[in-house]
Write a protein that holds these residues in place. Structure first.
Motif, PDB file in Angstrom:
ATOM      1  N   THR A 178      13.592 -16.418   5.044  1.00 20.71           N
ATOM      2  CA  THR A 178      14.690 -15.600   5.542  1.00 20.71           C
ATOM      3  C   THR A 178      15.632 -15.311   4.392  1.00 20.71           C
ATOM      4  O   THR A 178      16.107 -16.230   3.716  1.00 20.71           O
ATOM      5  CB  THR A 178      15.452 -16.339   6.666  1.00 20.71           C
ATOM      6  N   ARG A 182      16.306  -9.968   6.244  1.00 15.61           N
ATOM      7  CA  ARG A 182      14.850  -9.859   6.113  1.00 15.61           C
ATOM      8  C   ARG A 182      14.173 -11.203   6.399  1.00 15.61           C
ATOM      9  O   ARG A 182      14.461 -12.218   5.746  1.00 15.61           O
ATOM     10  CB  ARG A 182      14.508  -9.385   4.704  1.00 15.61           C
ATOM     11  N   SER A 184      10.380 -12.768   6.640  1.00 21.24           N
ATOM     12  CA  SER A 184       9.013 -12.372   6.317  1.00 21.24           C
ATOM     13  C   SER A 184       8.145 -13.595   6.001  1.00 21.24           C
ATOM     14  O   SER A 184       8.653 -14.702   5.783  1.00 21.24           O
ATOM     15  CB  SER A 184       9.009 -11.401   5.132  1.00 21.24           C
ATOM     16  N   ASP A 197       5.155 -12.590  -1.551  1.00 27.92           N
ATOM     17  CA  ASP A 197       5.545 -12.010  -0.263  1.00 27.92           C
ATOM     18  C   ASP A 197       4.347 -11.241   0.287  1.00 27.92           C
ATOM     19  O   ASP A 197       3.801 -10.374  -0.395  1.00 27.92           O
ATOM     20  CB  ASP A 197       6.736 -11.066  -0.497  1.00 27.92           C
ATOM     21  N   SER A 201       6.961  -8.408   7.664  1.00 25.33           N
ATOM     22  CA  SER A 201       8.382  -8.635   7.969  1.00 25.33           C
ATOM     23  C   SER A 201       8.657  -8.423   9.448  1.00 25.33           C
ATOM     24  O   SER A 201       8.076  -7.541  10.077  1.00 25.33           O
ATOM     25  CB  SER A 201       9.251  -7.675   7.167  1.00 25.33           C
ATOM     26  N   ARG A 203      11.943  -8.852  12.627  1.00 26.45           N
ATOM     27  CA  ARG A 203      13.384  -9.013  12.869  1.00 26.45           C
ATOM     28  C   ARG A 203      13.702 -10.500  13.034  1.00 26.45           C
ATOM     29  O   ARG A 203      14.741 -10.983  12.620  1.00 26.45           O
ATOM     30  CB  ARG A 203      13.740  -8.249  14.152  1.00 26.45           C
TER      31      ARG A 203
END
Lengths: 368, 178
Positions: A178, A182, A184, A197, A201, A203
């Motif tokens: 977090t 963002r 993800s 990464d 992603s 919410r």
């Protein structure tokens, strides 16, 4: 003045601060339209997929499906988070420690203290290591708790790392990162290198579980602006959304666990139409394509004041361990035990018991 | 045939429209009490509004399962579950922790909504305790009605009220009776 009068007075003061909006209904309608659009799009996709499957079946003729044998693993110990119920309170960090126990409840052992509440630990595929979240970091340790080292170093509010999951390839750990708004899924090698990464992603992510072949990840959370809380099946390699699981009559909960044979997902949910044994949430099963939704922890017309959360498959796929909590999640005096249910017979047995909150189990695989 | 087809289409569309109109009527009648209830749980105007809107979306989704007489308890239980669910997310938990421990210690009380000791103590309760106290002391509901409204047992409601008051007394430095 009595505390009752002061409470009443404060509620009246709060009521005086409420400012109703004149155009709120328009926003509600917009949200409903948005949700309907998502549902229609989803139905169209399902219909298209069904057509494709029919055509594929016609073309394949009598070809036999490929059956994958489950990996030869046995059931080791259960790792879990134990919290002191006196310190479990909304908005506060409770006193917690990481424990492990034999599946029959014997041989309790503390592995680490101060670990994150509601972020389950993760065993490596060979059962020799365990990953867990502490503060904003991901750590790994040997199976007996020795040799603890930090794998991902985050610093709130810049970032926060949680929910480690050991990937099927044994070399990588997936986790939720977090950073500002963002949220993800990232991966890192077990030696701390190769931080990356995945571009998946959301919410909000409350849990994630990977398919045994490592190609898909099931995410319990909210995706996009519509804010629908569901289980999303995402292709790992490109972040493509493969399906959304949000069965009618069920409010999807926060946790999801992919079965070792890849055939089922276990999750917790509120049954709106069909109540499980607990008045709160129950453990359910569903196929990764969203079909065959099955309440696992039983149905009852007289539900008890409890909630079943955090399902964790046994490595042989025969049982699911979970937490049965007996008061409000996050309230004072909250207690919960680890239980295990036989997936076929539905027999439930206790693993731990006592005046503590035992949460978020993870089952150790033992290579045969 | 054309007529039959048209009727069939109306038959499909009508329940949806009726549901929408019924929801609009409920909104007119219940928006303000629900918003107040949401504000009691959050002390945050934007979050309360968001909770109420999401509650109505869930009510729309529930469709024919909700009847007029069951609307109020269903709406409040949905709102309560949404609030509890939102509180469970780790990020919000972190934010709440920061608000209580960092801002609460030296922040602006007007901004945090913690203008009084009583307010701060009230917001330190669990969501269910706060909901039970709101229905008992603001709406003057009896335990049986609170239990029905929130989908809890009467014993659970009594427990939440008692524990809530005990914690309030403790936070306000008052002695618990008995």
């Amino acid at each position: 003045m009595s505390v009752e009068s002061r409470v009443k007075q404060e509620f009246e003061r709060l009521a005086g601060e409420v400012q109703p909006r004149a155009d709120g209904w328009r926003d509600v309608e917009a949200r409903i339209r948005r949700e309907r659009g998502v549902r229609i799009a989803r139905s169209s996709l399902i219909a298209a997929a069904a057509v494709a499957i029919v055509f594929a079946a016609l073309r394949l003729g009598t070809e036999q499906p490929v059956v994958l044998e489950p990996p030869p693993v046995g059931n080791g110990r259960l790792a879990f988070v134990r919290a002191d119920p006196a310190t479990v309170r909304e908005g506060q960090v409770p006193a917690t420690a990481l424990y492990s126990v034999e599946p029959n409840g014997t041989g309790l052992r503390m592995l680490a203290d101060g670990i994150n509440y509601r972020s389950r630990p993760a065993w490596s595929r060979d059962g020799s290591m365990i990953a867990f979240a502490r503060g904003d970091d991901i750590l790994v340790a040997n199976s007996d708790g020795s040799g603890t080292r930090t794998l991902v170093d985050c610093a709130f509010p810049t970032c926060s790392a949680s929910h480690p999951v050991w990937l099927p390839n044994q070399t990588h750990i997936g986790f939720v990162r977090t950073e500002g708004p963002r949220v993800s899924i990232w991966v890192v090698r077990a030696d701390g290198s190769g931080l990356a990464d995945l571009g998946i992603s959301f919410r909000q992510i409350s849990d994630h579980s990977w398919s045994p072949d490592g190609r898909r990840v099931a995410v319990a959370g909210q995706r996009g602006e519509d804010g629908i809380h569901a289980i999303y099946i995402v292709r790992v390699v490109n972040g493509e959304l493969l399906s959304t699981i949000e069965p009618p009559g069920i409010e999807i909960g926060e946790t999801v666990a992919w079965s070792p044979d890849g055939e089922w997902l276990a999750f917790d949910a509120f049954g709106v139409e069909a109540r499980t044994i607990c008045r709160g949430k129950g453990i359910y099963l569903v196929r990764p394509d969203g079909s065959s939704v099955t309440p696992l922890t039983g149905l009852s017309s007289e539900a008890a004041d409890c909630t079943d959360v955090y399902p964790a498959w046994s490595p042989d796929g025969n049982e699911i361990a979970f937490t049965r909590a007996r008061a409000e999640f996050g309230s004072d005096g909250f207690i919960g035990d680890l239980l295990a249910i036989d997936v076929v017979s539905r027999q439930i047995r206790a693993v731990t018991s006592g005046p503590t909150l035992d949460c978020c189990p993870s089952w150790q695989p033992i290579p045969q | 045939m054309i007529g039959a087809g048209r009727e069939a289409r109306i038959g499909i569309l009508e329940p949806s429209r009726a549901r929408h109109e019924r929801l609009a009527a409920w909104y007119d009648a219940e928006y303000q009490p629900l918003l107040r209830f949401a504000y009691f749980l959050t002390a945050d105007a934007a979050e309360a509004e968001d909770l109420v809107q999401e509650t109505f979306v869930r009510l729309h989704r529930a469709g024919e399962r909700v009847y007029d007489e069951g609307f109020r308890p269903y709406a409040r239980q949905t709102l309560l579950n949404l609030r509890r669910s939102s509180l469970r997310s780790a990020f919000r938990e972190r934010r709440a922790f920061t608000r209580i421990h960092v801002e609460g210690a030296g922040g602006d009380p007007a901004e945090t909504g913690a203008g009084t000791d009583v307010r701060r103590a009230l917001m330190g309760l669990t969501v269910r305790q706060r909901a039970c106290l709101a229905l008992r002391f603001y709406e003057d509901l009896h335990v049986r009605d609170i239990a029905e409204t929130l989908g809890l047992s009467e014993e659970a409601v009594r427990k939440h009220i008692q524990r809530g008051l005990d914690r309030m007394r403790s936070a306000l430095g008052e002695e618990n009776p008995g």
